[in-house]
Motif scaffolding. Structure first.
Motif, PDB file in Angstrom:
ATOM      1  N   LEU A 164       0.825  -1.202   0.000  1.00 33.61           N
ATOM      2  CA  LEU A 164       0.000   0.000   0.000  1.00 33.61           C
ATOM      3  C   LEU A 164       0.867   1.264   0.000  1.00 33.61           C
ATOM      4  N   THR A 165       2.001   1.212   0.694  1.00 34.60           N
ATOM      5  CA  THR A 165       2.918   2.351   0.703  1.00 34.60           C
ATOM      6  C   THR A 165       3.466   2.602  -0.690  1.00 34.60           C
ATOM      7  N   VAL A 166       3.891   1.539  -1.376  1.00 36.29           N
ATOM      8  CA  VAL A 166       4.426   1.678  -2.732  1.00 36.29           C
ATOM      9  C   VAL A 166       3.346   2.210  -3.670  1.00 36.29           C
ATOM     10  N   LEU A 167       2.128   1.697  -3.567  1.00 33.17           N
ATOM     11  CA  LEU A 167       1.037   2.183  -4.417  1.00 33.17           C
ATOM     12  C   LEU A 167       0.727   3.650  -4.123  1.00 33.17           C
ATOM     13  N   GLY A 168       0.768   4.041  -2.857  1.00 38.88           N
ATOM     14  CA  GLY A 168       0.535   5.438  -2.491  1.00 38.88           C
ATOM     15  C   GLY A 168       1.588   6.357  -3.079  1.00 38.88           C
ATOM     16  N   ILE A 169       2.848   5.955  -3.014  1.00 40.23           N
ATOM     17  CA  ILE A 169       3.936   6.757  -3.589  1.00 40.23           C
ATOM     18  C   ILE A 169       3.779   6.837  -5.105  1.00 40.23           C
ATOM     19  N   LEU A 170       3.400   5.726  -5.737  1.00 39.70           N
ATOM     20  CA  LEU A 170       3.181   5.729  -7.179  1.00 39.70           C
ATOM     21  C   LEU A 170       2.083   6.713  -7.569  1.00 39.70           C
ATOM     22  N   VAL A 171       0.996   6.717  -6.821  1.00 37.86           N
ATOM     23  CA  VAL A 171      -0.098   7.655  -7.097  1.00 37.86           C
ATOM     24  C   VAL A 171       0.392   9.093  -6.929  1.00 37.86           C
ATOM     25  N   LEU A 172       1.149   9.367  -5.886  1.00 38.63           N
ATOM     26  CA  LEU A 172       1.659  10.725  -5.669  1.00 38.63           C
ATOM     27  C   LEU A 172       2.604  11.165  -6.784  1.00 38.63           C
ATOM     28  N   MET A 173       3.302  10.235  -7.410  1.00 38.65           N
ATOM     29  CA  MET A 173       4.214  10.593  -8.493  1.00 38.65           C
ATOM     30  C   MET A 173       3.489  10.731  -9.829  1.00 38.65           C
ATOM     31  N   VAL A 174       2.456   9.955 -10.057  1.00 40.37           N
ATOM     32  CA  VAL A 174       1.765   9.947 -11.338  1.00 40.37           C
ATOM     33  C   VAL A 174       0.677  11.026 -11.395  1.00 40.37           C
ATOM     34  N   LEU A 175       0.065  11.352 -10.277  1.00 37.88           N
ATOM     35  CA  LEU A 175      -1.047  12.292 -10.258  1.00 37.88           C
ATOM     36  C   LEU A 175      -0.698  13.669 -10.837  1.00 37.88           C
ATOM     37  N   PRO A 176       0.433  14.295 -10.494  1.00 37.02           N
ATOM     38  CA  PRO A 176       0.750  15.592 -11.100  1.00 37.02           C
ATOM     39  C   PRO A 176       0.895  15.510 -12.629  1.00 37.02           C
ATOM     40  N   ALA A 177       1.448  14.405 -13.125  1.00 40.74           N
ATOM     41  CA  ALA A 177       1.578  14.255 -14.571  1.00 40.74           C
ATOM     42  C   ALA A 177       0.208  14.161 -15.232  1.00 40.74           C
TER      43      ALA A 177
END
Length: 74
Positions: free
Chosen positions: A13-26
């Motif tokens: 869940l931590t990895v998925l959360g970080i992925l969302v935080l990185m992809v969302l601005p793009a």
């Protein structure tokens, strides 16, 4: 579920959360660029239609305004 499974779930869940935080601005940037491109196309289309139809109102002469700044020097 034992401790290893819970730790694995928390890590995933931590990895998925970080992925969302990185992809969302793009994704937000892509959506914004598409909106701006659509607005530019609509403005160009309106400009072309206005050229084809010709002026519908009499042309006004442009008024030029002169602005000055007055300051008090002591």
């Amino acid at each position: 579920m034992d401790t290893a499974h819970i730790e694995g779930l928390i890590g995933m869940l931590t990895v998925l959360g970080i992925l969302v935080l990185m992809v969302l601005p793009a994704l937000i940037g892509i959506a914004r660029d598409r909106r701006i491109d659509r607005q530019i196309r609509e403005a160009e289309r309106g400009h072309r239609e206005a050229e084809v139809l010709g002026p519908t109102t009499p042309a006004r002469s442009r008024q030029r305004y002169l602005t000055t700044t007055v300051t008090h020097h002591s």
